[in-house]
Design an enzyme around this catalytic site. Sequence first.
Site, short mmCIF file in Angstrom:
data_model
loop_
_atom_site.label_atom_id
_atom_site.label_comp_id
_atom_site.label_asym_id
_atom_site.label_seq_id
_atom_site.Cartn_x
_atom_site.Cartn_y
_atom_site.Cartn_z
N GLU A 45 18.87 43.43 40.08
CA GLU A 45 19.20 44.78 40.53
C GLU A 45 20.56 45.20 39.98
O GLU A 45 21.46 44.39 39.84
CB GLU A 45 19.19 44.81 42.06
CG GLU A 45 17.87 44.31 42.61
CD GLU A 45 17.62 44.62 44.08
OE1 GLU A 45 18.46 45.29 44.70
OE2 GLU A 45 16.56 44.20 44.58
N CYS A 66 21.27 32.94 42.49
CA CYS A 66 22.60 32.33 42.43
C CYS A 66 22.48 30.91 42.95
O CYS A 66 21.71 30.64 43.86
CB CYS A 66 23.58 33.13 43.30
SG CYS A 66 25.29 32.55 43.17
N CYS A 125 25.20 35.83 52.13
CA CYS A 125 24.77 36.60 50.95
C CYS A 125 23.27 36.47 50.74
O CYS A 125 22.74 35.35 50.65
CB CYS A 125 25.51 36.11 49.72
SG CYS A 125 24.92 36.86 48.20
N GLY A 151 24.37 36.99 41.40
CA GLY A 151 24.82 35.85 40.60
C GLY A 151 26.31 35.66 40.56
O GLY A 151 27.08 36.53 40.93
N SER A 201 34.01 39.46 39.34
CA SER A 201 34.20 38.98 40.71
C SER A 201 33.68 37.54 40.80
O SER A 201 32.57 37.25 40.37
CB SER A 201 33.41 39.86 41.67
OG SER A 201 33.42 39.33 42.97
N SER A 209 36.54 36.48 45.66
CA SER A 209 35.81 36.60 46.92
C SER A 209 36.34 35.53 47.87
O SER A 209 35.87 34.40 47.88
CB SER A 209 34.31 36.40 46.69
OG SER A 209 33.80 37.50 45.96
N LEU A 210 37.32 35.89 48.67
CA LEU A 210 38.00 34.89 49.51
C LEU A 210 37.32 34.73 50.88
O LEU A 210 36.97 33.63 51.28
CB LEU A 210 39.48 35.31 49.67
CG LEU A 210 40.39 34.25 50.25
CD1 LEU A 210 40.48 33.02 49.35
CD2 LEU A 210 41.79 34.83 50.49
N HIS A 211 37.21 35.80 51.62
CA HIS A 211 36.45 35.87 52.89
C HIS A 211 37.00 35.06 54.05
O HIS A 211 36.45 35.13 55.15
CB HIS A 211 34.98 35.45 52.70
CG HIS A 211 34.30 36.09 51.55
ND1 HIS A 211 34.26 37.45 51.36
CD2 HIS A 211 33.62 35.56 50.49
CE1 HIS A 211 33.59 37.72 50.26
NE2 HIS A 211 33.21 36.60 49.71
N ASN A 251 27.10 43.37 55.40
CA ASN A 251 25.84 44.11 55.37
C ASN A 251 24.71 43.18 55.77
O ASN A 251 24.45 42.20 55.07
CB ASN A 251 25.57 44.65 53.96
CG ASN A 251 26.51 45.79 53.63
OD1 ASN A 251 26.68 46.71 54.42
ND2 ASN A 251 27.16 45.71 52.48
N CYS A 288 26.44 45.99 49.07
CA CYS A 288 26.92 44.64 48.72
C CYS A 288 26.12 43.60 49.47
O CYS A 288 25.93 43.71 50.69
CB CYS A 288 28.35 44.42 49.17
SG CYS A 288 29.54 45.43 48.39
N1 SAH Z 1 29.13 35.93 42.91
C1 SAH Z 1 30.22 36.81 42.82
C2 SAH Z 1 29.84 38.24 42.58
C3 SAH Z 1 28.65 38.78 43.32
S1 SAH Z 1 28.81 39.05 45.04
C4 SAH Z 1 31.09 36.70 44.04
O1 SAH Z 1 30.68 36.07 45.01
O2 SAH Z 1 32.21 37.20 43.98
C5 SAH Z 1 29.77 40.54 45.15
C6 SAH Z 1 30.54 40.69 46.46
O3 SAH Z 1 29.67 41.03 47.55
C7 SAH Z 1 31.25 39.41 46.85
O4 SAH Z 1 32.56 39.64 47.26
C8 SAH Z 1 30.38 38.94 47.97
O5 SAH Z 1 31.06 38.05 48.76
C9 SAH Z 1 30.00 40.21 48.66
N2 SAH Z 1 28.86 40.04 49.57
C10 SAH Z 1 27.84 39.17 49.45
N3 SAH Z 1 26.98 39.30 50.49
C11 SAH Z 1 27.47 40.26 51.28
C12 SAH Z 1 27.01 40.86 52.51
N4 SAH Z 1 25.88 40.48 53.08
N5 SAH Z 1 27.75 41.85 53.03
C13 SAH Z 1 28.89 42.25 52.42
N6 SAH Z 1 29.37 41.72 51.29
C14 SAH Z 1 28.66 40.74 50.71
FE1 SF4 Z 2 26.42 33.76 44.76
FE2 SF4 Z 2 28.41 35.56 45.08
FE3 SF4 Z 2 26.26 35.55 46.71
FE4 SF4 Z 2 28.04 33.56 46.85
S1 SF4 Z 2 28.42 35.75 47.32
S2 SF4 Z 2 25.79 33.34 46.86
S3 SF4 Z 2 28.62 33.33 44.73
S4 SF4 Z 2 26.26 35.99 44.54
#
Ligand code: SAH
Ligand code: SF4
Length: 370
Positions: A96, A116, A123, A170, A202, A224-226, A302, A345
Site C-alpha cells: 500500500e 515486515c 503495528c 516494511g 523512518s 521510531s522510538l515509542h 491507530n 499509520c
Molecule cells: N518500519 C519503519 C517504517 C514503517 S512504520 C518504522 O518502524 O519506522 C511507520 C510509522 O508508523 C512508525 O513510526 C510506526 O511505529 C508507526 N506505526 C505503526 N503502527 C502504528 C499504529 N497502529 N498506530 C500508529 N502508528 C503506527
Molecule cells: Fe515493521 Fe515498522 Fe511495523 Fe515495526 S513499526 S513491524 S519495523 S513496519
Amino acid sequence: MTAAAEKTNLLGMPKDKLEAFFDSLGEKRFRATQILQWMHQRGVDDFDQMTNVSKALREKLKQVAEIRGPEVVYDETSKDGTRKWVMRMDNGNSVETVLIPDGERGTLCVSSQIGCTLDCTFCSTGKRGFNRNLTAAEIIGQVWVARKAFMPFEPGPDRPITNVVMMGMGEPLMNFDNVVDAMNLMMEDLAYGISKRRVTLSTSGVVPGIDRLAEVTDVSLAISLHAPNDELRNQLVPLNKKYPIAELLAATRRYFSRLPDKRKATIEYTVIEGMNDKPEHARELAELLRDLPCKINLIPFNPFPESDFRRPSMNATRRFQAVLNEAGYIATIRTTRGDDIDAACGQLVGQVEDRTRRSQRYINVQQVNP
Ligand code: SAH
Ligand code: SF4
C-alpha cells in the site's frame, strides 16, 4: 527461454546504474539522462514514445529492456483527500502507498517490503508476517504510479508530491540497497528532484543500517522510538533487545553530525493508552533526548482488528505534548488521516503471502480470544 523474464527493468535504476547499462550495450552514457526524464518526469513506459532516441536504439531497447511499474489494483480517495493505492507486485503480494495532501504539501508514504520481519506489537504490518523485499523498481514504482495519476502537470509549487516518507509497509533499512537506489531517484533532478530535506527514511532502529546510510546518502531520518526506556521499548519494538536505546540514539547523533547542513532528527512516538502515554513517560523522554537535536512527532495509536491496544484520549495526548513543549521540544501530534479507507499509520497491510508463519500465530490467538 521466456524473453519477458530476461528483460532488464530500467525503472529502478539510478543514474549511475543506467549509465553502466548503456555502457554495456555499447551506447553513449547520455542516453541515461534521456531515459530517466522519459520514465520519471513524463511517466512514459513505451520506448516508441521516446522521440529523441533513435529508432535503432529503441528497437534494441525493446529487445533487452522494459519499463515496468506495479499494477494498481485499488485506488481510493478518502473524504479528507488522502489517497490510497494498493499495488500488486506479483501473484499473491501487494503493498500500500498513501498520498496525504496538506495545503501546499503532498506527502507520499512509500512501502519498502512486502510485510515486515520485525513484529512491533502495535503495528498491523508486522502482524501479517513477511514475504520479501521490494526491488528498487517496485519502490520507486510507487512514486511513479502516484505521479502518473496527476499527469500532466508542470513542476511548481502545486506539485502533488512534495515529500516522500519511507513509512509504509516494511523496515527500509532491512532492504538497504534497493531503498537507497529508490531514494536516490526520488532526489535525482532528472527524475523527481525532491530535496533531501523532504525525503525521509523512518527506521525502528537498525543501528548498523543507520551507520551505513550515513556513508552513502544524506536523506532525512526519522527514528521510531515509542518509549523512553529499554524495559518498555523491549515490549513494543522487539528489535530493541538487539539494539537498545542508548546505541540507537548514539547512531542517530552520529548520522546527523555527518550532515553538512543543520537538520534535526524526527522522533516518532506512537502513543498507546495505558502503555506509554503518562506524563512521567513524557518527562523521561524529555530527559532522554536532551542531547539530541530533534523534533518529536506524536502518533496516536491507530487500532486494527488483531490488536488489544487502544488509542489514547486526545486529552492524554495533549497532556503528553504539553510536558514535552514545556521542556523546550517541538512536539506535534500527527492528525489521523484517511482512516475511513484504512490508510492511517500502522493500518497498511496490503496482501502478504506470509513466509514466516507469524500471521498464522495471530490468527490462532484471535480464535482462542475472539
Ligand atoms: N518500519 C519503519 C517504517 C514503517 S512504520 C518504522 O518502524 O519506522 C511507520 C510509522 O508508523 C512508525 O513510526 C510506526 O511505529 C508507526 N506505526 C505503526 N503502527 C502504528 C499504529 N497502529 N498506530 C500508529 N502508528 C503506527
Ligand atoms: Fe515493521 Fe515498522 Fe511495523 Fe515495526 S513499526 S513491524 S519495523 S513496519
